[in-house]
Design a protein around this motif. Sequence first.
Motif, PDB file in Angstrom:
ATOM      1  N   THR A   1       0.813  -1.219   0.000  1.00 38.26           N
ATOM      2  CA  THR A   1       0.000   0.000   0.000  1.00 38.26           C
ATOM      3  C   THR A   1       0.845   1.267   0.000  1.00 38.26           C
ATOM      4  O   THR A   1       0.303   2.362  -0.121  1.00 38.26           O
ATOM      5  N   ASP A   2       2.160   1.097   0.136  1.00 37.19           N
ATOM      6  CA  ASP A   2       3.062   2.257   0.097  1.00 37.19           C
ATOM      7  C   ASP A   2       3.272   2.665  -1.361  1.00 37.19           C
ATOM      8  O   ASP A   2       3.786   1.894  -2.170  1.00 37.19           O
ATOM      9  N   ASP A   3       2.880   3.894  -1.689  1.00 33.82           N
ATOM     10  CA  ASP A   3       2.952   4.344  -3.079  1.00 33.82           C
ATOM     11  C   ASP A   3       4.391   4.423  -3.570  1.00 33.82           C
ATOM     12  O   ASP A   3       4.678   4.161  -4.739  1.00 33.82           O
TER      13      ASP A   3
ATOM     14  N   GLU B   1      -3.385   9.312 -13.033  1.00 32.54           N
ATOM     15  CA  GLU B   1      -3.428   8.074 -12.262  1.00 32.54           C
ATOM     16  C   GLU B   1      -3.162   8.355 -10.787  1.00 32.54           C
ATOM     17  O   GLU B   1      -2.197   9.046 -10.439  1.00 32.54           O
TER      18      GLU B   1
ATOM     19  N   ARG C   1      -2.676   3.000  -9.525  1.00 35.54           N
ATOM     20  CA  ARG C   1      -1.307   2.553  -9.744  1.00 35.54           C
ATOM     21  C   ARG C   1      -1.092   1.161  -9.133  1.00 35.54           C
ATOM     22  O   ARG C   1      -0.441   0.302  -9.734  1.00 35.54           O
ATOM     23  N   ARG C   2      -1.659   0.938  -7.946  1.00 32.71           N
ATOM     24  CA  ARG C   2      -1.561  -0.377  -7.330  1.00 32.71           C
ATOM     25  C   ARG C   2      -2.267  -1.427  -8.179  1.00 32.71           C
ATOM     26  O   ARG C   2      -1.776  -2.548  -8.355  1.00 32.71           O
TER      27      ARG C   2
ATOM     28  N   VAL D   1       5.386   0.975  -4.511  1.00 34.79           N
ATOM     29  CA  VAL D   1       4.708   0.590  -5.753  1.00 34.79           C
ATOM     30  C   VAL D   1       5.439   1.181  -6.959  1.00 34.79           C
ATOM     31  O   VAL D   1       5.661   0.496  -7.968  1.00 34.79           O
ATOM     32  N   LYS D   2       5.829   2.450  -6.852  1.00 40.05           N
ATOM     33  CA  LYS D   2       6.577   3.078  -7.947  1.00 40.05           C
ATOM     34  C   LYS D   2       7.914   2.388  -8.165  1.00 40.05           C
ATOM     35  O   LYS D   2       8.354   2.206  -9.310  1.00 40.05           O
TER      36      LYS D   2
ATOM     37  N   THR E   1       4.163   6.241 -13.308  1.00 38.91           N
ATOM     38  CA  THR E   1       2.861   6.892 -13.185  1.00 38.91           C
ATOM     39  C   THR E   1       2.349   7.260 -14.565  1.00 38.91           C
ATOM     40  O   THR E   1       3.130   7.500 -15.491  1.00 38.91           O
TER      41      THR E   1
ATOM     42  N   PRO F   1      -2.882   6.759  -6.582  1.00 37.75           N
ATOM     43  CA  PRO F   1      -2.218   5.618  -5.936  1.00 37.75           C
ATOM     44  C   PRO F   1      -3.004   4.322  -6.074  1.00 37.75           C
ATOM     45  O   PRO F   1      -2.420   3.254  -6.291  1.00 37.75           O
TER      46      PRO F   1
END
Length: 537
Positions: free
Chosen positions: A104-106, A125, A130-131, A109-110, A121, A127
């Motif tokens: 869940t940490d953006d 878009e 993006r997930r 994820v990036k 990104t 978070p």
Amino acid sequence: MQFKAHRKRRNNSVEKMSDEDEAPVVKKARIFYGSLEEKEKERLSREGTSSAARDAVKAAIEAGNINISSGESMEMEERVSERQAEVLAEFERRKRARQITVSTDDVEVKACLRALGEPITLFGEGPAERRERLRNILSVVGPDALRKSKKEDEKAKRTQDEYQQTWYHEGPSSLKEARIWLAKYSLPRAVERLDAARAQKEIPESTRTVKQQELHKALRNVNNFCSQIGDDRPISHCQFSPNSKMLVTASWSGLCKLWKVPDCTLVRTLRGHNTNVGAISFHPQATLTLEESDVNMASCAVDGSVKLWSLDSDEPVADIEGHSMRVARVAWHPSGRFLGTTCYDNSWRLWDLEAQEEILHQEGHSKGVHDLHFHPDGSLAGTGGLDAFARVWDLRTGRCIMFLEGHHKEIYSINFSPNGFHVATGSGDNTCKVWDLRHRRCMYTIPAHENLVSSVKFQPNDGHFLLTGSYDNIAKVWTHPGWSPLKTLAGHEGKVMGLDLSPDGQLIATCSYDRTFKLWIFKELETTQEIFKLGAD
């Protein structure tokens, strides 16, 4: 009659309708792909086709009107099954996607998207989207792809760390002897310096403050005393002699000149270089204990030549060979036995003039090494490179004891303070940084000039102030340790390429791209002499 006739027509229409209802339904023929040979054979055998019909088929085949091949056919249901397989695969993918756990940490994820080679990104878009995009990508490529990518990154990083690891190799016996000699030379000097610092600390704070205020007042009264055209080309370097009675200048014309100060009369022109001279430096004991016929100076040029000079001849005494690229600076070790040179082949070298050999060829910079300065004790050497980094080397062990990282552009000058623990660096990012060797960090950044800083130098006796020269055509005097500007030395019409402070602390010299050098003197000279005598006591 009419009625009967009508009824008869009606009966006829009913009979027609019943005939239509009872008509057999014609089945659509199946579509065959390929040859009809096998089907035709079955039909002929089933219907008992006469030999004449078979002969007709054979004749048609021979004539090429009927194509005979493998007899393959494809049922319409096969296409339907393909679409069903695609739908099932999509359902399976979605099922896998629901089972994949995504952080869940953006930021993480990036990082995962970057590791997979996907854009971190997209336009508009958020978070959550993006997930979901990362989850869909992992459902296609599989979670193992991310772990594999992380393993490859760790392996590449580990390989890079191994590549950047410092390594050592066995040196000659002469280097070992020189290191032992340097240790024996530097340790007593360090003891003397520390004793002087302790004695200075015993002086009352009020007395030291008064002396510092008087010095600052004298520095604010520094004025231009002399301006002299030194050559037909820009003057790249200047330095006072140890007795403060002579000044030597180096020029892009290939000439070096000796001047008597403070009247700026030409003593001798040194001819030997054929191209731009980068620097020339006095031996620490020149004009003090050395004879004029001894080696008193060393110079370097763009073509890689290094020459040694005496004071009684305009021709070089000797040449030092070994450099194949530009030599930017030469610097004498405080003992006078060793000479250091910096080269644009990403290395610097130490020469033993008594043994007349190169004892150290030190690498460590990723680009050319521009400047070099030795610690007052003789134990350390500082180098500044075009890679925007500076390094402090322990000459007794050969180790790099401090890595000076912080400048954004090339480092053009480095200088140790007489106090033994401060180092100043001047850079192409227009700043001067002051570093503390005790804490191994930058203690202050001086936004010194509006163009690159070409030269920095501490006061040679006590380090109570700092000089900086720049390509913005001016030089400045800064307090120590407050690092506030005391005086701006303006007067040159071109870039200030070098500067120096006389050992007796009475004169400042600056040389410029405008082909001149200038001398700056304290207005109240007698008061200044008293201040420096008090500082020495």
